[in-house]
Design an enzyme around this catalytic site. Sequence first.
Site, mmCIF file in Angstrom:
data_model
loop_
_atom_site.group_PDB
_atom_site.id
_atom_site.type_symbol
_atom_site.label_atom_id
_atom_site.label_comp_id
_atom_site.label_asym_id
_atom_site.label_seq_id
_atom_site.Cartn_x
_atom_site.Cartn_y
_atom_site.Cartn_z
ATOM 1 N N ASP A 210 -3.454 28.154 -4.132
ATOM 2 C CA ASP A 210 -2.693 29.325 -3.685
ATOM 3 C C ASP A 210 -1.776 28.931 -2.532
ATOM 4 O O ASP A 210 -1.797 27.801 -2.061
ATOM 5 C CB ASP A 210 -3.658 30.425 -3.235
ATOM 6 C CG ASP A 210 -4.554 29.960 -2.096
ATOM 7 O OD1 ASP A 210 -4.142 30.097 -0.929
ATOM 8 O OD2 ASP A 210 -5.659 29.444 -2.368
ATOM 9 N N ASP A 212 -1.944 30.445 0.513
ATOM 10 C CA ASP A 212 -2.538 31.110 1.663
ATOM 11 C C ASP A 212 -1.891 32.498 1.774
ATOM 12 O O ASP A 212 -1.731 33.173 0.759
ATOM 13 C CB ASP A 212 -2.378 30.260 2.928
ATOM 14 C CG ASP A 212 -3.413 30.606 3.994
ATOM 15 O OD1 ASP A 212 -4.611 30.672 3.668
ATOM 16 O OD2 ASP A 212 -3.021 30.815 5.146
#
Length: 291
Positions: A210, A212
């Site tokens: 991802d 973050d």
Amino acid sequence: MAQTMIGVIGGSGLYGIDGLNAARWQEVETPWGTPSDAILTGTLDGVAMAFLPRHGRGHVHSPSTVPYRANIDALKRLGVTDVISVSACGSFREEMAPGDFVLLDQYIDRTVARDASFFGTGCVGHVSLAHPTCPRLSEACETAARDAGITVHAGGTYLAMEGPQFSTLAESKMYREAWRADVIGMTGMPEARLAREAELCYAAVAMITDYDSWHPDHGTVDISDIIATLGANADKGRDLVRRLPALLGADRAPCPHGCDRALEYAILTAPDKRDPALVARLDAVAGRVLG
């Protein structure tokens, strides 16, 4: 010449190694407590292998409760010479996208609730951590990743946070913009520190899941998105690991970067002042210099 034994510490999503010959799970006792799980041992392409699920099978340990000292001691006690750490992480860089791998070479440690050293009162040791990962081992991981068709970035700074919560938006922006970290995770430290104290060559493969929470187009971290990416990353991670024995070989020369001699001048406590109980606990980790 010494014999290579590759130890793999698998993070979220990576819970085994495929294709091991004579595979069996071994319980290993350590003076630092019980490791995260039994350790899967066997051989692959004629090279001894050991696999330890960092969170335990079934993911029972949080990042803060992983028994890091017991894990590293257990691998050293089994004869592991080279440790490959595989873990999930978030990215602070647009070009380091979910699904990519990053070979770490630096850390910023923000953990606060973990035992970070094997040494202490009665046997004081200071090791250099300027270069916490092994370039030789990282290069092998890079070759394995590229041969497997994985998009891999050679070099990156890992921000180790305590967790288990993810970052606030303010923290994420600070780590990215002010501190210039590249990725963020919860398990890289003190694992890398302890591997250095145990004189183990250590390479860290960060599997990005991802962005973050800093990325304006991706919003906050969504655990469902992470889980979806974990599956694909785990398949890639297993493919990378399967290629390492052929690259590293069964015969092992001393590390050209001195990882396997990190304690050469690190112990400062005079021999007659050392705590016998602590020295006994250090038999696997530091036996080469204390024995």
